[in-house]
Design a protein around this motif. Structure first.
Motif, PDB file in Angstrom:
ATOM      1  N   LYS A 538       0.883  -1.204   0.043  1.00 28.19           N
ATOM      2  CA  LYS A 538       0.002  -0.016  -0.050  1.00 28.19           C
ATOM      3  C   LYS A 538       1.051   1.259   0.006  1.00 28.19           C
ATOM      4  N   ASP A 539       1.983   1.150   0.905  1.00 29.77           N
ATOM      5  CA  ASP A 539       2.904   2.385   0.923  1.00 29.77           C
ATOM      6  C   ASP A 539       3.399   2.603  -0.494  1.00 29.77           C
ATOM      7  N   TRP A 540       3.701   1.624  -1.180  1.00 25.20           N
ATOM      8  CA  TRP A 540       4.694   1.396  -2.382  1.00 25.20           C
ATOM      9  C   TRP A 540       3.881   2.047  -3.455  1.00 25.20           C
ATOM     10  N   GLY A 541       2.348   1.499  -3.501  1.00 25.22           N
ATOM     11  CA  GLY A 541       1.536   1.768  -4.452  1.00 25.22           C
ATOM     12  C   GLY A 541       1.767   0.553  -5.285  1.00 25.22           C
ATOM     13  N   ILE A 542       2.145  -0.461  -5.321  1.00 23.22           N
ATOM     14  CA  ILE A 542       2.258  -1.693  -6.207  1.00 23.22           C
ATOM     15  C   ILE A 542       1.510  -2.637  -5.286  1.00 23.22           C
ATOM     16  N   GLU A 543       1.357  -4.064  -6.215  1.00 28.02           N
ATOM     17  CA  GLU A 543       0.420  -5.077  -5.488  1.00 28.02           C
ATOM     18  C   GLU A 543       1.407  -5.823  -4.786  1.00 28.02           C
ATOM     19  N   THR A 544       0.969  -6.716  -3.732  1.00 27.33           N
ATOM     20  CA  THR A 544       1.893  -7.659  -3.110  1.00 27.33           C
ATOM     21  C   THR A 544       2.505  -8.779  -3.999  1.00 27.33           C
ATOM     22  N   TYR A 545       1.934  -9.286  -4.867  1.00 29.62           N
ATOM     23  CA  TYR A 545       2.610 -10.153  -5.892  1.00 29.62           C
ATOM     24  C   TYR A 545       3.777  -9.554  -6.619  1.00 29.62           C
ATOM     25  N   GLU A 546       3.763  -8.134  -6.709  1.00 27.98           N
ATOM     26  CA  GLU A 546       4.808  -7.563  -7.458  1.00 27.98           C
ATOM     27  C   GLU A 546       6.013  -7.325  -6.514  1.00 27.98           C
ATOM     28  N   LEU A 547       6.037  -7.242  -5.093  1.00 30.69           N
ATOM     29  CA  LEU A 547       6.949  -7.101  -4.106  1.00 30.69           C
ATOM     30  C   LEU A 547       8.255  -8.104  -4.385  1.00 30.69           C
ATOM     31  N   PRO A 548       9.531  -7.521  -4.282  1.00 34.61           N
ATOM     32  CA  PRO A 548      10.570  -8.627  -4.267  1.00 34.61           C
ATOM     33  C   PRO A 548      10.676  -9.170  -2.979  1.00 34.61           C
ATOM     34  N   VAL A 549       9.659  -9.920  -2.497  1.00 30.60           N
ATOM     35  CA  VAL A 549       9.658 -10.517  -1.063  1.00 30.60           C
ATOM     36  C   VAL A 549       9.020 -12.026  -1.463  1.00 30.60           C
ATOM     37  N   VAL A 550       9.665 -13.125  -0.906  1.00 29.63           N
ATOM     38  CA  VAL A 550       9.345 -14.496  -0.766  1.00 29.63           C
ATOM     39  C   VAL A 550       9.272 -14.979   0.578  1.00 29.63           C
ATOM     40  N   GLY A 551       8.370 -16.228   0.552  1.00 36.44           N
ATOM     41  CA  GLY A 551       8.306 -16.820   1.819  1.00 36.44           C
ATOM     42  C   GLY A 551       9.084 -18.068   1.591  1.00 36.44           C
ATOM     43  N   CYS A 552       9.618 -18.541   2.901  1.00 38.93           N
ATOM     44  CA  CYS A 552      10.481 -19.925   2.495  1.00 38.93           C
ATOM     45  C   CYS A 552      10.252 -20.642   4.049  1.00 38.93           C
ATOM     46  N   ALA A 553      10.028 -22.200   3.682  1.00 44.83           N
ATOM     47  CA  ALA A 553       9.858 -22.938   5.012  1.00 44.83           C
ATOM     48  C   ALA A 553      10.782 -24.253   4.564  1.00 44.83           C
TER      49      ALA A 553
END
Ligand code: BF8
Ligand code: SF4
Length: 631
Positions: A538-553
């Motif tokens: 929201k603060d960036w103004g882009i979508e969650t799936y566009e973020l350079p962020v991943v999950g890992c288990a």
């Protein structure tokens, strides 16, 4: 590597573990290492997900010669149903923990054992939910909010109100693709109904319901658990503590809290600090009382109170093998039934407190809102009285412990970011300084490392390797669950660990005065991570799936982890798994969970049991997201 900061290696930790294993042999008790040997090799039908035992015509097992069960269900239907049942088990478990937290808020009162601690958070939630607060007693507000929260579990119609916190795009995506969760209980029941003999045999429909069931957890029950726990016990803020088996103290009465719901551990912590209780401990020759945590209860306690963490999932037996634990008190989830017979080999008292986790060879003291303080006092007093009963010949206390910072809730992270002066940003309470760092490439991205330990691989090693590599590549790590505790005991949650980071991340850690791995809490607190990515998007103004962020288990093992993976993916975050989901007997299922979900929620799993390849895939994935954003 720097000359100042050297992380504790898994080799070093294993030296202590090997010595504790000798104690197990000395006292004649089996531990998980023995049982792993007995259970290996595992049943291949189970491993591939193609054993069905949901009706008594079976069990049916799929082979090339027998491609269908007696009812006609094929490998895809069977693996899909098993997978959905795992997600449902996990969602039920997290969500019922969450429900207990809401009940504690419902039961809270000025003169009871459970109080409103973070009234600001309560009032914010009340405002979010349209509850009148003006001129009202805080407990009236609490009870009304709790009633709404409890109704979310069984609401007749409509979606989980927690999902309204999502981005506009996610809400639309969830709604249009049939993964927006309705009542929590309903999604679990729907999953069980769909997977009963003679119902859904279509793998795609099963995978979609797994997403929705997971969503009922992450954007329902777990979020309720986190939110209510913060209101009741305080929202975590950064604080310093220690982690590792070495936090147990030779001269103190050691009481271990293990499980998940902080309702029990909060009482133990509160009364362990009572001067009268400390005096009582001293009357038995101890210097005082040392409360330490295991598993997610440990995370809850370190996040809010800086209580030290003795270990994670696969350290639970080791903790007792030290011979210095006067009492272990558990509530729910991830408790080895072997704690019962193991405690009997020592002077250790083993207390169970929840009707959900009744375990042989424990003393059962059911903890309720009405008796919580009394139960805690009784356990602590018995532990003190037990101090002189230690058998010196059985004691081995490892020295390994590391300084660890914890308490990085979303509010905690923002509080650090607020201190970072940035000439063109004069706002507070925003993720913008962090976003600036990511956009400019000072930090390349973020990885959420979550989940369990699993003896199917060399425990903890993959976490260690993956975290190390990410930090070197300027990728910040947020962590929860037992994964967080690997980072903590290795020293990666010490602020000095910035020395192993790439130059950019090191600079950010210095400026914001943070460690490079941020402890965000227990497994239900992965809901915090969902709010973090939502807030950043929201603060960036882009979508969650566009973020350079991943999950890992890297080493997940529980049904809860399957539920988590589903809601993380549904939130638009690719999820990297180091242990294979038990669906390999169905090529359709493998395709659906790695690629098929992308058409609904823009994310999926990447599965690789080689930690080097897994971390490389994550770094590539983050760089690909950056490239797509043009940064
Ligand atoms: O819920 S990480 S072993 S303790 S399941 Fe269990 Fe796994 Fe640990 Fe917390 Ni999460
Ligand atoms: Fe076999 Fe079908 Fe019964 Fe499963 S549901 S055990 S595949 S007959």
């Amino acid at each position: 590597m720097s000359e100042h900061f050297v992380p504790t290696s898994i080799d070093q930790i294993e030296v202590d573990n090997a010595r504790l294993y000798e104690t197990a042999q000395q006292v004649g008790i089996d531990v998980y290492q023995d049982r792993v040997k007995n259970q290996t090799p595992h049943c291949l039908f189970g491993e591939k997900g193609v054993c069905c035992h949901i009706c008594s015509m079976g069990p049916c097992r799929i082979t090339p010669k027998a491609p269908k069960g007696i009812c006609g269900a094929d490998a895809h239907a069977i693996a899909g149903r098993n997978y959905l049942r795992m997600a449902a088990g996990g969602a039920a478990t997290h969500s019922d923990h969450g429900r207990e937290c809401v009940w504690k808020l419902y039961d809270s009162s000025e003169d009871g054992y459970y109080h409103v601690t973070d009234s600001k958070k309560l009032l914010n939630l009340a405002a979010e939910w349209g509850v009148e607060t003006e001129g009202r007693d805080i407990y009236d507000v609490a009870h009304e909010v709790a009633e709404i929260g409890l109704n979310e579990y069984g609401k007749i119609k409509g979606y989980q109100r927690w999902t309204e916190r999502g981005t506009e795009e996610r809400i639309k995506t969830w709604t249009e693709n049939g993964v927006r969760p309705r009542a929590v209980d309903r999604e679990v029941v729907t999953a069980m109904h769909m997977t009963h003999m003679g119902n859904t045999a279509d793998a795609e429909a099963l995978v979609k319901q797994a997403l929705r069931t997971g969503m009922a957890d992450g954007w329902g029950g777990s979020m309720a658990g986190t939110e209510m726990s913060d209101i009741l016990y305080g929202t975590p803020m950064p604080n310093e503590s220690e982690s590792g088996l070495g936090v147990l103290e030779k001269d103190y009465v050691n009481v271990i809290c293990h499980g998940h719901d902080p309702a029990v551990s909060e009482m133990i912590v509160r009364y362990s600090e009572d001067p009268e209780m400390i005096k009582y401990a001293r009357s038995f020759g101890a210097k005082g009382i040392n409360v330490a945590g295991l598993c997610c209860t440990g995370n809850e306690m370190i996040m809010r109170h800086g209580i030290k963490v003795a270990g994670n999932f696969l350290q639970q037996e080791n903790a007792l093998l030290t011979g210095v634990v006067e009492a272990i008190v558990v509530d729910v989830q991830c408790i080895f039934p072997n704690i019962g017979p193991l405690a009997e080999c020592f002077h250790t008292k083993f207390y169970t407190t929840s009707p959900i986790a009744r375990i042989p060879k424990s003393e059962y003291l059911e903890l309720t809102s009405e008796n919580a303080g009394e139960v805690a006092k009784k356990i602590l007093m018995t532990a003190c009285e037990n101090f002189p009963n230690r058998d010196e010949s059985k004691i081995f206390l490892p020295e390994q412990k590391r300084k660890s910072w914890a308490g990085y809730s979303c509010e905690g992270i923002k509080s650090r970011l607020d201190t970072v002066t940035n000439s063109h940003l004069d706002e507070i309470d925003t993720y913008k300084p962090l976003i600036e760092c990511v956009r400019s490439g000072v930090i390349r991205g973020a990885v959420a490392i979550v989940g369990c330990n699993n003896p199917k691989v060399r425990p903890e090693q993959s976490h260690w390797e993956i975290i190390r590599k990410l930090l070197e590549n300027d990728i910040i790590v947020v962590a929860t669950g037992c994964a967080a505790q690997v980072a903590a005991k290795a020293g990666f949650m010490d602020k000095a660990a910035k020395e192993v980071c790439g130059e950019g991340l090191r600079r950010v850690c210095t400026l914001a005065d943070i460690p490079p791995v941020l402890h965000m809490g227990s497994c239900v607190d992965i809901s915090r991570m969902m709010l973090l990515v939502t807030g950043i998007a929201k603060d960036w103004g882009i979508e969650t799936y566009e973020l350079p962020v991943v999950g890992c288990a890297p080493e997940w093992m529980s049904e809860k982890a399957v539920s988590i993976a589903n809601y993380v993916v549904a939130t638009g975050i690719d999820t990297y798994l180091g242990i294979e989901p038990q669906v390999n007997g169905s090529d359709q299922m493998v395709e659906l969970i790695t690629e098929g979900t992308r058409k609904w929620v823009n994310a999926g799993y990447i599965i690789n049991t080689d930690p080097d390849e897994l971390v490389k895939a994550m770094i590539d994935g983050i760089e690909a997201k950056r490239a797509a954003l043009g940064i």
